[in-house]
Structure formats: C-alpha cells, structure tokens
Design a protein around this motif. Structure first.
Motif, PDB file in Angstrom:
ATOM      1  N   GLU A 255       0.827  -1.205   0.000  1.00  7.63           N
ATOM      2  CA  GLU A 255       0.000   0.000   0.000  1.00  7.63           C
ATOM      3  C   GLU A 255       0.863   1.256   0.000  1.00  7.63           C
ATOM      4  O   GLU A 255       1.746   1.419   0.841  1.00  7.63           O
ATOM      5  N   ALA A 256       0.613   2.133  -0.953  1.00  9.54           N
ATOM      6  CA  ALA A 256       1.309   3.422  -0.972  1.00  9.54           C
ATOM      7  C   ALA A 256       0.772   4.293   0.155  1.00  9.54           C
ATOM      8  O   ALA A 256      -0.445   4.466   0.294  1.00  9.54           O
ATOM      9  N   VAL A 257       1.669   4.846   0.962  1.00 11.84           N
ATOM     10  CA  VAL A 257       1.252   5.685   2.091  1.00 11.84           C
ATOM     11  C   VAL A 257       1.747   7.124   1.957  1.00 11.84           C
ATOM     12  O   VAL A 257       1.353   7.981   2.742  1.00 11.84           O
ATOM     13  N   GLY A 258       2.586   7.395   0.963  1.00  9.57           N
ATOM     14  CA  GLY A 258       3.061   8.758   0.797  1.00  9.57           C
ATOM     15  C   GLY A 258       3.834   8.938  -0.487  1.00  9.57           C
ATOM     16  O   GLY A 258       4.470   7.998  -0.982  1.00  9.57           O
ATOM     17  N   ALA A 268       9.558   9.996  -5.215  1.00  8.22           N
ATOM     18  CA  ALA A 268       9.489   8.620  -4.707  1.00  8.22           C
ATOM     19  C   ALA A 268       8.117   8.349  -4.111  1.00  8.22           C
ATOM     20  O   ALA A 268       7.349   9.273  -3.795  1.00  8.22           O
ATOM     21  N   VAL A 269       7.831   7.055  -3.952  1.00  7.48           N
ATOM     22  CA  VAL A 269       6.605   6.607  -3.283  1.00  7.48           C
ATOM     23  C   VAL A 269       7.000   5.703  -2.129  1.00  7.48           C
ATOM     24  O   VAL A 269       7.831   4.801  -2.292  1.00  7.48           O
ATOM     25  N   ARG A 270       6.410   5.949  -0.968  1.00  6.44           N
ATOM     26  CA  ARG A 270       6.658   5.124   0.214  1.00  6.44           C
ATOM     27  C   ARG A 270       5.486   4.187   0.453  1.00  6.44           C
ATOM     28  O   ARG A 270       4.330   4.566   0.257  1.00  6.44           O
ATOM     29  N   THR A 271       5.795   2.956   0.869  1.00  5.90           N
ATOM     30  CA  THR A 271       4.750   1.965   1.134  1.00  5.90           C
ATOM     31  C   THR A 271       4.657   1.673   2.626  1.00  5.90           C
ATOM     32  O   THR A 271       5.581   1.948   3.398  1.00  5.90           O
ATOM     33  N   GLY A 272       3.537   1.078   3.000  1.00  4.53           N
ATOM     34  CA  GLY A 272       3.295   0.789   4.400  1.00  4.53           C
ATOM     35  C   GLY A 272       4.220  -0.241   4.995  1.00  4.53           C
ATOM     36  O   GLY A 272       4.344  -0.330   6.230  1.00  4.53           O
ATOM     37  N   ASP A 273       4.883  -1.020   4.156  1.00  2.00           N
ATOM     38  CA  ASP A 273       5.802  -2.033   4.670  1.00  2.00           C
ATOM     39  C   ASP A 273       7.243  -1.530   4.729  1.00  2.00           C
ATOM     40  O   ASP A 273       8.190  -2.304   4.860  1.00  2.00           O
ATOM     41  N   GLY A 274       7.417  -0.198   4.599  1.00  2.00           N
ATOM     42  CA  GLY A 274       8.740   0.373   4.799  1.00  2.00           C
ATOM     43  C   GLY A 274       9.621   0.430   3.571  1.00  2.00           C
ATOM     44  O   GLY A 274      10.837   0.590   3.696  1.00  2.00           O
TER      45      GLY A 274
END
Length: 532
Positions: A255-258, A268-274
């Motif tokens: 899941e993209a979170v930011g 960049a895109v950050r995901t919920g799994d780090g």
C-alpha cells in the motif's frame, strides 16, 4: 527501510494503472506498480466465493468501453489470454405488462422489434444509427482524449454536416428524456436510452444525460456489451501479463502511504511495509483525487488552486450490489425474444427519474433502478449448465437523511442495512420473475463499506471516481483548471477515474497520464540539451 529505483512508479494495479504501466513499459521505461490489495484488478476482478463452481464479477462486469477504446484494443490482449463473449442480446428492459425493450447487436433486428411496438420507430432507430456511424468514432475518441481533444474535435466538425450540423450537437446536449421524446413515439427506445443514461449520476432532465444515454446505447448497438470469458478478472490479468512480459514489476500487498516531493518534484513513493520506490521520471497515481490530494501528497506541497478546488470535490453516489447463484435461469414472467446479458429494471422512465431524485436528496430509494447482469447468458463458463450467475446493483446516497421506503433503512450500511436493502432489490426481481426466490442457491451482498474495503478507490461505494455531472467534467475534473493528468507538481500525474474523462473501463485516464509523463520527460531532455 528498503529502497529501489525506477523510471516510473505507478500506484494501483487496476485497469488504469495497468494501462499506464503498459504504455510506459512500451516506451522502454523501467516501471514498478504498487498495489495495496493481494492481487491485481482494482474494480475489475472476479471470484468464486458466492457458491462453488460459480464465477461472480466483484464489481464491474460488461465492457463496451474497453472494446471501443483504442488504447486497450492497441494492446492486443487476445495474445495474452483474453477472450470476449456476448449474450444473444445486448440489453433488455422488461415492463410490468410482460413486454421487453430489447437492444440486439444486429441493428435491423433492434429496429424490427421497435417497429412492431410502435410504427415509425424502426426507421427512426436506423436513422439514429446511421448518424452515429458518421460521428461515433470521433465522439468516443474525443471523450477519451486529453482535453481539449483537438484531433477528434476537428474530425467531428468535418462530419457534422452529414448528420444535421448544429441540430446533432443539440441532440448531444439534450437531456435524455427530451431526446427520446423528440425522436421516437414508443416506449422501447425511450427505456433503452434512459436506462443507459442512468449508468451515470447525471439527472435525466440535465444536459449530459442525453450524451451518456446515446453513447452507451450506440456502443451496445455497434460493439455490444461483451464480457471476458471466465470472469472480469481475466481482463486485468491479461493487462498484467502483458506488462510483466515487457519487463515490468508488480508488487501486491504494498500500500502506498506517501509521495515524497522535493523542490516541487515528485521523487518517490513510500509503502506501508517500509519500502521507498524512487521514481526518476514519473509517479502515476491511479487513486482517487481525495486520496492523492488529501493524503498521499503533503498539503504544503500542493498548489493552492488544487487545495481550494478539492474543498468542493463531489463523489458520485454509493453502490449496493447483490450476487446470486441460481439453480436455473431467471424465471421472467414472459421470455424475451432474445436473452440479454444486461437487464435494466424499472417500471418506467418516470420511476427511474424518481429513484434518481431520491438518491440525490439523500433518501434510500423506495423503488431503486436496478442494473442486472445475467452472466451465464453472456458467458456459459460462469456457472454449471442450466444455472445462472446473476447480480444486480443500484445506487444509494453518500450521506443518508432517510428512507423513501417502508423498512426504515438507516444508511449506515452495516450488515442489517445491506440485507434489508438487498431484500428490497430482490423483491423487484420477484415481481418481474415470479419464483425467483425459489431458485436461489446463495446470495452475497456488498454494500458501500465492502466496496471500499475491497478497493480503496471506491470511496463510500462510489464507482466513478467522482460525480459525472457537468460541473465536474472536462476542465473541472477533478478541480477547476486541470482537466488533464498534470497535478501542478512536476513528475506527478493523476491517472484514475477522478481525472478526465472519468469512470468506465476504457483506460483513458491511465493512458492520458502515461502519455503526459512521456511528453514531459522528452521536453525536459530536449531543454537540457539546448541549455548545454
């Protein structure tokens, strides 16, 4: 935190995300697709959880826009396992007196059926089809192109004199109820046009409803309402296979979170799994406008006009969908001349208008307009021989103030609300198909909460990424001044149904975003060379 680097990162593995990813991969870009759900598909998925050996499409089911889309057709998905199937008739609308309004792929058959119920309507139907033959390609192409649609706009202008010039433009802008009354005398074409207009949330007495009704009806007449053999998910699975075959990467359960923005550029895109996925050229977000602008991107990084515009962003109504596994075909009180895959259920155009008005007034509709899919009629692989994989959906308010019916449905859409409203929908079918209830092997109800849980883009059960009414279309979608995939942040593009041209499985928002990313990347490269 782990990291990776790519030319582009696409958020969402629904049809728009996979279309964007395929186009970027075709340009030779390295592309990563991030999907929050365990598998690909977005709102184009199917499953076998209702009853053993029955396939049910979880959300969308019929795909005239996909077949008509130059984008999806250009991917040649048949080479990647996709096969289209169709029912004997495209669309049917049964009436309480046992008659049927039918749309058949053969326009002469459709016209003959209309002529039998009202002399003169058959000829009028063929005249309308002939007009669409002249301009339909440009209407569809223009709607799917970035705004303004210069090429198809010029093509449409060149053809207008063949279809009556300004009078045909007036037809496109006429409310569907008026359009049907002006061109036809009987109720069959009126029911077909109005029912197709009801697929969107445009009032039937408003400009835009005629265009929607005409578009879907003429697509049904020319390309049908086809379905993927084996389930809706086969369409997105074919898109995913094609993308992976071209070197693309898909990460599900990510899941993209930011979205990281540095000096006005998405990087960049950050995901919920780090994980942090760096994007050297583009981030294409095929998420709802609210998710992007009110969550993934920091407010401080957004242009002020976007922040202001999102305050007035409006969703389309919510959805309740019921899936049934039947031990036999639907026992319609009178059999249609040709069995349709899609069925519209409403006693009259006036009743459709009433249900629409109730939803937009915040009322749960007393007699909801139902869109029904007889999937085994369209694709015999969906259930065992002699049975039927069936569904129906209808719209409900995003914010409920009351129930226009007698059951006191509250509009909180918990299990109790869902089941009672499903009973109301089922009773509508029982009146047109006596004995329907006795054929039910299993039933599943998906309310607005279940829709959103299975696809975060379907906020409150909204399936079109935002209202389709004119105040939020074209240059107003998703906020005034945009109308294109660009977001005001360099390298960040909106490619979901919240962007122009909106809902429907045609891939246009995703393709528009991908093309914009490629064009801007080329311009930056040329600018860099000129500076050197």
């Amino acid at each position: 935190m782990t990291s990776s680097t790519h030319d582009a990162v696409v958020i969402g593995a629904g049809p728009n995300g996979l279309v964007a990813a395929n186009h970027l991969a075709d340009q030779g870009w390295s592309v990563l697709v991030l999907e929050a759900q365990p598998d690909v598909g977005g709102a184009v998925r199917s499953d076998r959880s209702v009853y053993p050996e029955f396939v049910h499409d979880t959300f969308s089911a019929f795909y005239p826009l996909a077949v008509a889309s130059p984008t999806i057709a250009g991917f040649e998905l048949e080479r990647h396992g996709l096969r289209w199937r169709e029912a004997p008739a495209v669309l049917g609308h049964p009436t309480p007196d046992g008659e049927w309004a039918l749309l058949h792929r053969d326009r002469d058959v459709t016209a003959d059926l209309m002529e039998k119920t009202h002399p003169g309507d058959g000829e009028a139907w063929l005249e309308l089809c002939a007009e669409w033959d002249q301009v339909g390609r440009h209407v569809v192409g223009g709607l799917m192109s970035p705004f303004p649609p210069v090429r198809h706009g010029v093509g449409l202008l060149a053809k207008l004199h063949r279809v009556g010039g300004p009078e045909f433009v007036r037809t496109l802008l006429t409310p569907v109820d008026d359009l049907a009354r002006r061109r036809f005398g009987g109720r069959a074409p009126h029911l077909l046009l109005a029912g197709n207009a009801s697929h969107a949330d445009i009032p039937m007495d408003a400009a835009g409803s005629g265009l929607m009704g005409l578009l879907l009806t003429m697509l049904g007449q020319t390309v049908g309402f086809p379905v993927p053999e084996g389930g809706a998910g086969r369409l997105t699975e074919a898109l995913a296979r094609r993308f992976v075959d071209r070197g693309g990467e898909i990460r599900c359960g990510a899941e993209a979170v930011g979205v990281d923005v540095e000096r006005g550029r998405a990087v960049a895109v950050r995901t919920g799994d780090g994980h942090r996925a760096a994007a050297g050229r583009a981030v294409v977000a095929t998420v709802g406008a609210s998710s992007l602008y009110d969550g993934l991107v920091p407010t401080a990084a957004l242009p002020r006009r976007v922040v202001r515009g999102m305050r007035n962003f409006a969703l389309d109504p919510g959805t309740v969908k019921v899936d049934w596994a039947l031990d036999g075909p639907v026992p319609w009180q009178s059999a249609p001349a040709y069995s349709p895959g899609t069925v519209h259920v409403s006693d009259s155009v006036a009743e459709m208008t009433q249900a629409f008005g109730q939803v937009h007034s915040g009322l749960v509709p007393a007699d909801p307009f139902l869109l029904v899919g007889q999937m085994t009629q369209a694709d015999p692989t969906r259930s065992p021989t002699g049975t039927e994989s069936l569904w129906a959906y209808t719209h409900v308010p995003q914010s409920t103030v009351g129930d226009a019916g007698e059951e006191g449905i509250r509009g909180v859409w918990d299990r109790d609300d869902n089941e009672r409203f499903a009973d109301r929908m089922q009773a509508r079918l029982e009146r047109l198909a006596p004995g329907f209830g006795s054929r039910i092997l299993a039933r599943r109800v998906l309310g607005p909460r279940e829709f959103e849980a299975r696809d975060a883009n379907l906020v409150g059960g909204a399936i079109n990424g935002g209202t389709a009414q004119l105040h939020q279309q074209l240059v107003f979608r998703p906020v005034p001044g945009l109308g294109r995939a660009e977001t005001g942040i360099t390298n960040l593009y909106l490619g979901s149904a919240s962007a122009h041209p909106g809902g429907g499985v045609h891939g246009a928002p995703g393709m528009n975003a991908a093309r914009a990313a490629v064009v801007h990347a080329r311009l930056r490269r040329l600018t860099g060379r000129a500076r050197r």
